[in-house]
Design an enzyme around this catalytic site. Structure first.
Site, short mmCIF file in Angstrom:
data_model
loop_
_atom_site.label_atom_id
_atom_site.label_comp_id
_atom_site.label_asym_id
_atom_site.label_seq_id
_atom_site.Cartn_x
_atom_site.Cartn_y
_atom_site.Cartn_z
N LYS A 177 -13.87 10.85 -7.22
CA LYS A 177 -13.39 9.76 -8.11
C LYS A 177 -13.33 8.50 -7.25
O LYS A 177 -12.40 8.31 -6.46
CB LYS A 177 -12.00 10.12 -8.63
CG LYS A 177 -11.63 9.51 -9.98
CD LYS A 177 -11.66 8.00 -10.03
CE LYS A 177 -10.43 7.34 -9.45
NZ LYS A 177 -10.50 5.85 -9.49
N GLU A 252 -4.84 9.66 4.06
CA GLU A 252 -5.07 8.57 5.02
C GLU A 252 -4.57 7.31 4.34
O GLU A 252 -5.19 6.81 3.40
CB GLU A 252 -6.55 8.52 5.38
CG GLU A 252 -6.80 7.75 6.65
CD GLU A 252 -6.99 6.28 6.39
OE1 GLU A 252 -5.96 5.54 6.38
OE2 GLU A 252 -8.14 5.86 6.18
N CYS A 286 -7.91 -0.09 6.70
CA CYS A 286 -6.73 0.75 6.94
C CYS A 286 -6.34 0.72 8.41
O CYS A 286 -5.17 0.73 8.74
CB CYS A 286 -6.99 2.18 6.48
SG CYS A 286 -8.56 2.83 7.06
N GLU A 383 1.87 -3.39 5.51
CA GLU A 383 0.42 -3.54 5.50
C GLU A 383 0.07 -4.66 4.51
O GLU A 383 0.36 -4.55 3.32
CB GLU A 383 -0.22 -2.23 5.07
CG GLU A 383 -1.73 -2.27 5.09
CD GLU A 383 -2.34 -0.92 4.73
OE1 GLU A 383 -2.02 -0.40 3.64
OE2 GLU A 383 -3.13 -0.40 5.53
P1 NDP Z 1 -4.51 2.94 -4.53
O1 NDP Z 1 -3.92 3.82 -3.50
O2 NDP Z 1 -3.82 2.91 -5.84
O3 NDP Z 1 -6.05 3.37 -4.81
C1 NDP Z 1 -6.77 4.26 -3.99
C2 NDP Z 1 -7.50 5.27 -4.87
O4 NDP Z 1 -6.54 6.04 -5.60
C3 NDP Z 1 -8.40 4.62 -5.93
O5 NDP Z 1 -9.54 5.43 -6.13
C4 NDP Z 1 -7.51 4.67 -7.16
O6 NDP Z 1 -8.24 4.59 -8.36
C5 NDP Z 1 -6.87 6.02 -6.99
N1 NDP Z 1 -5.64 6.21 -7.78
C6 NDP Z 1 -4.79 5.28 -8.25
N2 NDP Z 1 -3.76 5.86 -8.93
C7 NDP Z 1 -3.98 7.19 -8.87
C8 NDP Z 1 -3.29 8.33 -9.37
N3 NDP Z 1 -2.16 8.22 -10.07
N4 NDP Z 1 -3.79 9.56 -9.11
C9 NDP Z 1 -4.91 9.70 -8.40
N5 NDP Z 1 -5.63 8.67 -7.92
C10 NDP Z 1 -5.17 7.43 -8.14
O7 NDP Z 1 -4.65 1.51 -3.87
P2 NDP Z 1 -4.87 0.08 -4.58
O8 NDP Z 1 -6.30 -0.07 -4.89
O9 NDP Z 1 -3.90 -0.06 -5.71
O10 NDP Z 1 -4.47 -0.93 -3.39
C11 NDP Z 1 -3.10 -1.25 -3.15
C12 NDP Z 1 -2.79 -1.25 -1.67
O11 NDP Z 1 -3.10 0.03 -1.12
C13 NDP Z 1 -3.57 -2.22 -0.80
O12 NDP Z 1 -3.00 -3.50 -0.82
C14 NDP Z 1 -3.50 -1.58 0.55
O13 NDP Z 1 -2.30 -1.92 1.18
C15 NDP Z 1 -3.49 -0.10 0.24
N6 NDP Z 1 -4.82 0.51 0.41
C16 NDP Z 1 -5.05 1.22 1.55
C17 NDP Z 1 -6.30 1.73 1.78
C18 NDP Z 1 -6.61 2.49 3.03
O14 NDP Z 1 -7.75 2.47 3.49
N7 NDP Z 1 -5.66 3.23 3.59
C19 NDP Z 1 -7.41 1.54 0.84
C20 NDP Z 1 -7.05 0.83 -0.35
C21 NDP Z 1 -5.79 0.33 -0.54
P3 NDP Z 1 -8.35 3.15 -9.09
O15 NDP Z 1 -8.91 2.22 -8.10
O16 NDP Z 1 -9.30 3.42 -10.19
O17 NDP Z 1 -6.97 2.79 -9.51
#
Ligand code: NDP
Length: 481
Positions: A177, A252, A286, A383
């Site tokens: 996903k 992660e 990250c 972050e």
């Molecule tokens: P999320 O953690 O919400 O998104 C990461 C993934 O999880 C996406 O594929 C998202 O899908 C999916 N997801 C969201 N909600 C659910 C759920 N309930 N169950 C299962 N999967 C889910 O991050 P955001 O995109 O909202 O970003 C917010 C913050 O997260 C950023 O500002 C940053 O600080 C952090 N982040 C950290 C990352 C890293 O590399 N460690 C990467 C991205 C974000 P969808 O996008 O369709 O909602």
């Protein structure tokens, strides 16, 4: 740029089809704010089908394929990725806003993951264990079965490579996903995997919303392992879902990684890494080394050099290939703007001006260096996930370790110093999954185990370590007298 596949479809059981709802979601170009494509809004019914297709693959050709043949498929896939490098890089640059050369680096990394895990597929072995007389005991490393992969938008190709590459090498069947902001290269990857000869159902890709497709995948009782990269809040939800089904999960979750710069450091060597810690991928990394801890006696020198370098950065739409592109979404831009609003004018040590003529709808944020904040300030603790560096002075080793370990995270750290004893001492004391000595990130390091402690998550991806995570160990004890 038009993808060579139809991005409004989902990929299940080796074939393209519309999602069950028939609905689509817009794909917005972060550089301009203009809709550039549409993707499927996959949901729970599609996840059910994807998991069923993965189970069928495991019950069929994929489940009995030799490790060597799985490896050959991944090696073919690596070549196909490289053959499509320009298309993939442009697709990613337009989709998530990263400068073209950074997108190209991600393509190379994806190909390298396929190469590394393709080569490793038939090198993972069990062991024999000396035991009581009359016994022969050995271990088997077996795939979990159906694995669920939830991928974020910041490095889609790299994270697909490290997660799907290791899972396929060990014989799992994957349901992926991708993040709703970054589905295009995930779909392209599925198509290339099919071209490489991956049997139907071994990799299924269902774009959609996290709360719908993502939640359905994490809750599915037939998924036997979950791999998640993203925020702490969503990671927590994923771990709760994993607990309900009693399945292992790799999380992660990012960090606030410190770079410790001592007075004896080679600043010429360190400077590009210190600046890059904040600007690579517009800070949406990250493992961004975004917390610069500097020994007080060189604080002003380093602040001046970083300010000069940051002030000279070029910001432009992704396809113009400057130092920094836009952030991925208006939402992410809003998050970073709210962080920046917490800094008073005297705490902003440097800020590159946004050039005239940037497209109005783009999500541009000026790269910023923050200073004169206490280590417990939100800007030094949280972050930010934008092009924002913080500079914090320290007195000595003890002080540096106290500040470095003083957040809830622990993903990566670096030590810049000419003193070998200090490097060894402090590397042991830093709370982090990776520590770099006089470098940062080792240029991606596909071979190097990666993951965090504390709120940065748990489990390790990358390197050979990921092969252990994507397998379960069976002990066979034969009594033959
Ligand atoms: P999320 O953690 O919400 O998104 C990461 C993934 O999880 C996406 O594929 C998202 O899908 C999916 N997801 C969201 N909600 C659910 C759920 N309930 N169950 C299962 N999967 C889910 O991050 P955001 O995109 O909202 O970003 C917010 C913050 O997260 C950023 O500002 C940053 O600080 C952090 N982040 C950290 C990352 C890293 O590399 N460690 C990467 C991205 C974000 P969808 O996008 O369709 O909602």
């Amino acid at each position: 740029m038009t993808p060579w596949f139809d991005p409004t479809l989902i990929f299940i059981g080796g074939a393209w089809r519309p999602c069950a709802s028939g609905e689509t979601l817009p794909v917005t170009d972060p550089s301009t704010g203009v809709e550039m494509a549409r993707i499927a809004r996959g949901g729970a019914l599609d996840i059910d089908d994807a998991v069923a297709a993965a189970e069928a693959a495991l019950a069929g050709d994929w489940g009995v394929m030799s490790a060597a043949e799985r490896g050959r498929i991944l090696l073919r896939l690596s070549h196909l990725v490289l053959n499509h490098a320009d298309q993939l890089a442009e697709m990613e640059a337009r989709d998530v806003g990263k400068p073209l050369k950074q997108a190209h680096n991600d393509v190379i990394a994806l190909a390298r993951y396929c190469e590394f895990y393709g080569g490793a597929a038939d090198k993972l072995t069990g062991e024999t264990i000396p035991f009581n007389a009359g016994f022969t005991v050995y271990t088997l490393r077996e795939p979990h079965g159906v694995t669920g992969h939830i991928i974020p938008w910041n490095y889609p190709m790299q994270i697909i490579g490290r997660s799907i590459g290791a899972a396929l090498a060990t014989g799992n069947a994957c349901v992926l996903k991708p993040a709703e902001e970054a589905c295009l290269t995930a779909l392209a990857f599925a198509d290339l995997a099919h071209q490489a000869g991956l049997p139907a159902g071994a990799l299924n890709v269902v774009p959609g919303l996290g709360a719908e497709a993502g939640a359905a995948l994490t809750a599915h009782p037939a998924v036997r392992h979950l791999s998640f990269t993203g925020s702490v809040a969503t990671g927590r939800r994923v771990q709760i879902a994993a607990a309900e089904n009693i399945v292992p999960v790799t999380l992660e979750l990012g960090g606030k990684s410190p770079q410790l710069v001592f007075a004896d450091a080679d600043l010429d060597k360190a400077l590009p890494f210190l600046v890059n810690g904040g600007i690579q991928n517009a800070g949406q990394t990250c493992s961004a080394g975004s917390r610069i801890l500097v020994q007080r006696e060189i604080h002003d020198t380093l602040a001046a050099r970083m300010a000069e370098a940051i002030g000279a950065l070029r910001i432009a739409p992704a396809m113009d290939d400057a130092d920094i592109g836009p952030l991925v979404s208006a939402r992410q831009k809003g998050i970073v703007e709210r962080f920046l609003a917490q800094a008073s004018p005297d705490q902003i040590l440097a800020q590159a001006p946004l050039p005239d003529g940037l497209p109005e709808g783009g999500n541009y944020i000026p790269p910023t260096l923050i200073g004169h904040i206490p280590p417990d300030h939100a800007l030094a603790q949280d972050e930010i996930f934008g092009p924002v560096q913080v500079l914090i002075p320290f007195e000595d080793e003890e002080d540096a370790i106290r500040i470095a370990n003083g957040t809830k995270y622990g993903l990566v750290a670096s030590i810049w110093s000419a003193d070998g004893g200090r490097q060894m001492r402090l590397a042991k004391r830093l709370h982090a999954g990776q520590v770099f000595l006089n470098n940062y990130g080792a240029a991606g390091g596909v071979e190097l185990p990666f993951g965090g402690v504390g709120h940065s998550g748990h489990g390790r991806e990358k390197g050979f370590e990921a092969l252990y995570a994507f397998t379960t160990l069976k002990t066979v004890a034969a009594h033959h007298g």
